[in-house]
Design a protein around this motif. Structure first.
Motif, short mmCIF file in Angstrom:
data_model
loop_
_atom_site.label_atom_id
_atom_site.label_comp_id
_atom_site.label_asym_id
_atom_site.label_seq_id
_atom_site.Cartn_x
_atom_site.Cartn_y
_atom_site.Cartn_z
N VAL A 164 61.13 35.47 56.67
CA VAL A 164 60.43 35.36 55.39
C VAL A 164 60.33 33.88 55.06
O VAL A 164 61.35 33.20 54.93
CB VAL A 164 61.19 36.10 54.26
CG1 VAL A 164 60.46 35.95 52.94
CG2 VAL A 164 61.38 37.57 54.62
N ILE A 165 59.10 33.38 54.95
CA ILE A 165 58.91 31.97 54.62
C ILE A 165 58.64 31.90 53.12
O ILE A 165 57.58 32.30 52.64
CB ILE A 165 57.74 31.36 55.40
CG1 ILE A 165 57.86 31.68 56.89
CG2 ILE A 165 57.70 29.85 55.19
CD1 ILE A 165 56.65 31.24 57.70
N GLY A 166 59.61 31.39 52.38
CA GLY A 166 59.52 31.35 50.93
C GLY A 166 60.76 31.97 50.32
O GLY A 166 61.26 32.99 50.81
N ARG A 167 61.25 31.39 49.24
CA ARG A 167 62.52 31.84 48.66
C ARG A 167 62.40 32.11 47.16
O ARG A 167 63.36 31.99 46.40
CB ARG A 167 63.60 30.79 48.91
CG ARG A 167 63.16 29.36 48.55
CD ARG A 167 64.20 28.33 48.90
NE ARG A 167 63.65 26.97 48.83
CZ ARG A 167 64.37 25.87 48.96
NH1 ARG A 167 65.67 25.95 49.17
NH2 ARG A 167 63.81 24.68 48.91
N SER A 168 61.19 32.48 46.71
CA SER A 168 60.99 32.75 45.29
C SER A 168 61.70 34.02 44.88
O SER A 168 61.98 34.91 45.70
CB SER A 168 59.50 32.88 44.97
OG SER A 168 58.99 34.10 45.46
N ASN A 169 61.98 34.12 43.57
CA ASN A 169 62.59 35.34 43.04
C ASN A 169 61.61 36.50 42.99
O ASN A 169 62.02 37.66 42.94
CB ASN A 169 63.13 35.07 41.62
CG ASN A 169 64.29 34.10 41.61
OD1 ASN A 169 65.07 34.04 42.56
ND2 ASN A 169 64.41 33.33 40.54
N ILE A 170 60.31 36.19 43.01
CA ILE A 170 59.29 37.22 42.89
C ILE A 170 58.96 37.86 44.23
O ILE A 170 58.74 39.07 44.32
CB ILE A 170 58.01 36.63 42.25
CG1 ILE A 170 58.30 36.20 40.80
CG2 ILE A 170 56.86 37.62 42.28
CD1 ILE A 170 57.16 35.45 40.15
#
Length: 297
Positions: A164-170
């Motif tokens: 998963v590229i990205g670590r946002s809460n959404i």
């Protein structure tokens, strides 16, 4: 190799059809109509379009749609009072406060004021904690849509290597938890990950949700991998027109991937479809009824 295109628009239509069928049965067998309340504060043009589309699709599947449009200068106290009223309304099974909110309102405070059982966005801290510990929760709509498409495309995800590229809460963090729940081996990467290309190259599943246009080139993709592109980025097109692109370079990635979502027409349509699915799920849970199959994580 030419990748199979994962048609999110068609898949979302299938999900909405399933939702409509469940809604019809709830009405016929139990006399219950699921209700979704959407709250919009201010005049943000994009938010107005989203709210209008959500209301239209909610009504199309037979659910009750309630919209509260509040002026930009609405106080935080007044917004919290409205949320409290909706929490107490038995006809409302799902509550969504459209983001972003005006700067004078604390978004976290408002989100966490929503009853967790009615939090169909899956953003309440209780739902975040439940998802993170593998318990039953309301799941954020975009990651849920991604998971549905992956299951449909691949069947069992058990044992697959997912990045998963990205670590946002959404998107990023809940997506990782969902993949772990399906027994993937999961890596959360981001713009500061060292040797990002090498990390991505080993993945059977790539979910790109970093918000950078065409950041992931095709030569990062493992041959035959499944690519879910969550990015929606506006870049200059012909003349003065803008065009939408994802976080993945679609042209080059589609020559190596086994399957890939386009932008637009991939993940985007799934978000509202999963919002409707979450509302039906919340309604069933509130009334002690069996949850709809195929619409939950």
């Amino acid at each position: 190799m030419t990748a199979e295109i994962i048609d999110g628009k068609a898949f979302a239509a299938t999900i909405r059809d399933k939702v409509a069928g469940h809604v019809a049965r709830l009405k016929e067998e139990h006399g219950i109509t699921p209700g979704l309340a959407v709250v919009l504060v201010g005049e943000d043009p994009a938010s107005q379009v989203y709210v209008r589309n959500k209301g239209k699709m909610t009504r199309e599947v037979g659910m009750e749609s309630v919209e509260h449009r509040l002026p930009e200068d609405t106080s935080e106290a007044d917004l919290l009072s409205l949320v409290e009223h909706l929490n107490a309304d038995p006809a409302i099974h799902g509550i969504l406060v459209q983001l972003p909110l005006p700067d004078h309102i604390d978004s976290d405070k408002v989100i966490n004021a929503i009853a967790p059982a009615k939090d169909v966005d899956g953003f309440h801290i209780s739902n975040v904690g439940l998802l993170g510990t593998g318990q039953k929760s309301m799941v954020p709509c975009t990651p849920l849509g991604c998971l549905m498409m992956l299951r449909d495309q691949l069947g069992s995800l058990s044992g697959l290597d997912a990045v998963v590229i990205g670590r946002s809460n959404i998107v990023g963090k809940p997506m990782a938890h969902l993949l772990l729940g399906d027994s993937c081996t999961v890596t959360i990467a981001h713009s500061r990950t060292k040797n990002l290309a090498e990390v991505v190259k080993r993945a059977d599943i790539v979910v790109a949700a970093v918000g950078r246009p065409q950041m992931v080139p095709g030569d990062w993709i493992k041959p035959g991998a499944t690519v879910i592109d969550v990015g929606i980025n506006r870049v200059p097109g012909e003349g003065e027109k803008m065009r939408l692109v994802g976080d993945v370079d679609f042209a080059s990635a589609s020559e190596r991937a086994g399957a890939i979502t386009p932008v637009p027409g991939g993940v985007g349509p799934m978000t509202i479809a999963c919002l409707l699915a979450n509302t039906v799920t919340a309604c069933c849970r509130a009334n002690g009824l069996a949850e709809p199959e195929g619409l939950t994580a």
